[in-house]
Design an enzyme around this catalytic site. Structure first.
Site, PDB file in Angstrom:
ATOM      1  CB  SER A  11      -0.929   0.000   1.226  1.00 37.92           C
ATOM      2  OG  SER A  11      -0.161  -0.085   2.428  1.00 37.92           O
ATOM      3  N   GLY A  12       2.069   1.158  -0.549  1.00 37.55           N
ATOM      4  CA  GLY A  12       2.958   2.311  -0.645  1.00 37.55           C
ATOM      5  C   GLY A  12       2.674   3.142  -1.879  1.00 37.55           C
ATOM      6  CG  ASN A  13       5.148   6.523  -2.624  1.00 35.84           C
ATOM      7  OD1 ASN A  13       4.292   6.910  -1.839  1.00 35.84           O
ATOM      8  ND2 ASN A  13       6.416   6.912  -2.551  1.00 35.84           N
ATOM      9  CB  CYS A 129      10.497   2.883 -12.067  1.00 38.60           C
ATOM     10  SG  CYS A 129      11.891   3.293 -10.998  1.00 38.60           S
ATOM     11  CB  ALA A 162      12.530   6.497  -3.554  1.00 35.53           C
ATOM     12  N   GLY A 165      10.136   0.458   0.181  1.00 33.85           N
ATOM     13  CA  GLY A 165      10.353  -0.714  -0.673  1.00 33.85           C
ATOM     14  C   GLY A 165      11.404  -0.447  -1.733  1.00 33.85           C
ATOM     15  CB  THR A 166      11.898   2.418  -4.063  1.00 36.68           C
ATOM     16  OG1 THR A 166      10.620   2.270  -4.679  1.00 36.68           O
ATOM     17  CG2 THR A 166      12.917   2.842  -5.109  1.00 36.68           C
ATOM     18  NE  ARG A 167      13.615   6.510   0.542  1.00 38.09           N
ATOM     19  CZ  ARG A 167      14.356   7.555   0.231  1.00 38.09           C
ATOM     20  NH1 ARG A 167      15.672   7.491   0.335  1.00 38.09           N
ATOM     21  NH2 ARG A 167      13.809   8.678  -0.200  1.00 38.09           N
ATOM     22  CB  ALA A 168      14.277  -2.310   1.038  1.00 39.45           C
TER      23      ALA A 168
END
Length: 313
Positions: A11-13, A129, A162, A165-168
């Protein structure tokens, strides 16, 4: 018109942007559930306000929902590590899985390159992305030349776009994108770099693509690139060339050293892109969300159309 229920895990970005796209734009899908792990997340709150069934108990919570049996397709917008666990459960339950993480369990899918080639696979991977934005350009150069020795991409996204999740997944991003540059882009060697730009106000997504190719003319390469840009714009209207394609001859008298390859000559092509988002969730600077969720929606909608045709037959 009948639609197929779907669920989004994450449920993030990315997950929230995808939910809004499905509700506003999908021809053949409807929201069946929004799944998260943070009960206070904005994505779950927004989904609940829109009347979508929600759970903050992850995939276990999804399976407990009364309408889980009706859900045919599940988008995973979590992380590469979580996707391995989620996919194993979803496959046992017979769900179609669209993977928006860099886990790359299923085949790479970029609509402008391989369209519906993998549409019937139980799990398809949407690369990253940066991959969705740049690999079509590598492919465009490859189809106009004899070979692409090197394909390198630099994706610069706003730090604000970001999420955790993206950062991980930074390492997985570079590995998966590099691999897809070779498999889908057609380059013999691929390299990917991601930059999280902390500038305020946030800057729009920018991408740079470098290729070293042999054979083909500048004119044919440039036309191939323009054709590919038009193909991507069909599902991401904010995708565009930032400036004219640049060329540089690398002669045999001054070859460049390619890591793992050695000295090479050929035609260096530099392609600069800009991706403006549709601002369905985050503002227009978050083109990285838009290109990922738009590609996933196109692929899922095509699959759903096929399923509905089968059911009607």
């Amino acid at each position: 018109m009948e639609k197929i229920p779907c669920a989004i895990i994450g449920s993030g970005n990315i997950g929230t942007d995808l939910m809004i796209k499905i509700m506003r734009m999908s021809k053949h899908l409807e929201m069946g559930a929004m799944v998260g792990i943070d009960p206070k997340s904005d994505g779950l709150a927004r989904a609940a306000r829109l009347g979508v069934p929600v759970t903050h108990e992850g995939i276990d919570g999804l399976r407990k929902l009364p309408n889980y049996g009706d859900i045919q397709i599940v988008f995973d917008a979590t992380s590469a590590g979580a996707h391995v666990h989620n996919n194993a459960i979803l496959q046992k339950d017979g769900k179609k899985v669209i993977d928006l993480t860099p886990a790359a369990i299923g085949p790479f899918t970029i609509p402008a390159i391989n369209g519906d080639a993998n549409i019937d696979e139980p799990n398809i991977n949407m690369v990253t992305c940066g991959g969705q934005a740049t690999i079509p350009m590598v492919r465009a150069v490859r189809r106009a030349t004899d070979r692409v020795i090197w394909g390198e991409i630099v994706a610069s996204i706003s730090s604000k776009s970001a999420g955790p999740g993206t950062r991980a997944n930074i390492d997985e991003f570079t590995e998966t994108t590099s691999k897809a540059i070779e498999i889908l882009g057609g380059a013999e060697h691929g390299k990917a770099i991601i930059i999280l730009n902390p500038a305020e106000p946030p800057l729009i997504m920018r991408d740079t693509v470098f290729t070293l190719s042999q054979g083909g003319s500048r004119e044919s390469i440039e036309q191939s690139i323009l054709d590919m840009v038009a193909a991507v714009q069909k599902y991401v209207p904010g995708y565009r060339l930032k400036q004219k394609v640049q060329f540089e001859n690398i002669g045999d008298n001054a070859p460049v050293r390619i890591p793992g390859v050695g000295l090479c000559s050929g035609l260096k092509t530099t392609i600069m892109l800009e991706v403006e988002g549709a601002a369905h969730y985050l503002p227009a600077y978050a083109g990285n969300l838009d290109i990922m969720t738009s590609a996933a929606l196109v692929s899922a909608d095509h699959w759903a159309a096929k399923q509905l045709q089968k059911e009607a037959a």
